[in-house]
Write an enzyme that holds these catalytic residues in place. Structure first.
Site, mmCIF file in Angstrom:
data_model
loop_
_atom_site.group_PDB
_atom_site.id
_atom_site.type_symbol
_atom_site.label_atom_id
_atom_site.label_comp_id
_atom_site.label_asym_id
_atom_site.label_seq_id
_atom_site.Cartn_x
_atom_site.Cartn_y
_atom_site.Cartn_z
ATOM 1 N N LYS A 10 -15.051 0.389 16.722
ATOM 2 C CA LYS A 10 -14.938 1.268 17.948
ATOM 3 C C LYS A 10 -14.717 0.468 19.203
ATOM 4 O O LYS A 10 -15.125 -0.874 19.165
ATOM 5 C CB LYS A 10 -16.113 1.965 17.980
ATOM 6 N N GLY A 101 -19.217 -3.038 14.044
ATOM 7 C CA GLY A 101 -18.930 -3.153 12.732
ATOM 8 C C GLY A 101 -20.062 -2.836 11.792
ATOM 9 O O GLY A 101 -20.067 -2.426 10.888
ATOM 10 N N ASP A 136 -25.470 3.423 17.395
ATOM 11 C CA ASP A 136 -24.032 3.995 17.105
ATOM 12 C C ASP A 136 -23.661 4.602 15.666
ATOM 13 O O ASP A 136 -22.494 4.780 15.418
ATOM 14 C CB ASP A 136 -23.340 2.461 17.228
#
Length: 293
Positions: A10, A101, A136
């Site tokens: 992202k 990641g 996240d």
């Protein structure tokens, strides 16, 4: 039985910190979107009743230090599953780069095990589980484009950004997110206009989107690591339409609409850092689902 899952990176189109919360976390407001740079994960059933993680990338831990490993353990515990699983991780997203990641790997494992073992949890249920692994992870469960608030776990879907290219450049350094937040002076922040960014996405207005990018962590990381500013300056000089650091860094991304300019920026940046990527945005959740098939 085997299951193949894609774990896309992202970027933050905006990242704002509103205040520090009583629980020690920071209250954030971020617009994030997934890009077509992804790790690939293969999950396979195992009779050993253990989680085993393998990767050819030597910097990836294969035990509880890895979020993908933690995700598998958490899923088994919550669902009361005693079977083991083999996780093979093909690492393509740079490590400690501000591209989520590790969080995306964890989200992919949750989605993949849900399918592999036919548990039938919804995305919402997987996202709630993902909150225990990292701020996240809930966004990465859904993918697409979203406004994230709270610690980052409250997700409000947004329209996909206008079509464009994304150039990523990561210097050969790692950045500690904890160190960056610790050095952040909340009372001195120049806040990005998140509402303008959301409006730009709703209107598919590329120029307004480029004008609305902002990241309050960027000045902090830049003070710690001069390489970030160097790459950012070069990317601007080569003609990117908007340039910003993603997350806590150190990866810098540029938005580019015209393919001819893309090649010029890509080739120019190769002289400044080894890890340079030219990728597309993945778009909305529905399109992301197709890309993960």
């Amino acid at each position: 039985m085997k299951c193949l899952v894609k774990a896309p990176a992202k970027i933050n189109l905006t990242l704002d910190v509103l205040h520090k919360r009583p629980d020690g976390y920071h209250e954030v407001e971020m617009v994030m979107t997934t890009i077509d740079l992804a790790d690939r994960i293969e999950l396979s059933d195992d009779n050993s009743s253990r989680v085993k993680l393998m990767s050819e990338f030597r910097f990836v831990p294969n035990d509880h230090r890895n979020l993908a490993y933690q995700a598998a353990e958490l899923f088994r515990k919550r669902m009361g599953i005693t079977r083991g699983v083999n996780i093979y991780l093909e690492k393509n997203i740079p490590v400690a780069a501000g591209l989520a990641g590790g969080s995306s790997d964890a989200a992919a494992v949750l989605r993949g095990l849900n399918d592999l073992w036919q548990v039938g949890l919804t995305k919402d249920e997987l996202a709630i589980m993902g909150e225990e692994l990292g701020s996240d992870v809930p966004f990465c469960v859904y993918g697409g484009t979203a406004l994230s608030t709270g610690r980052g776990e409250k997700i409000q879907p947004l329209p996909a950004p206008p079509t464009c290219w994304v150039i990523l450049a990561k210097p050969s350094i790692g950045v500690s997110t904890a160190d960056v937040y610790h050095a952040l002076k909340v009372n001195r922040i120049e806040h990005p206009n998140t509402k303008d960014m959301c409006k730009a996405l709703e209107m598919k207005n590329y120029d307004q989107m480029c004008a609305s990018v902002g990241n309050v962590l960027e000045p902090v990381t830049t003070r710690m690591h001069k390489e970030v500013k160097l790459i950012k300056d070069q990317m601007k000089r080569f003609g990117a339409d908007a340039v910003l650091m993603s997350g806590s860094g150190p990866t810098v991304f540029g938005l580019v609409r015209h393919e001819s300019r893309l090649h010029r920026i890509y080739n120019g940046l190769r002289g400044f850092c080894d890890q340079v990527y030219a990728v597309r945005l993945l778009g909305e959740r529905e399109n992301l689902a197709k890309n993960l098939a």
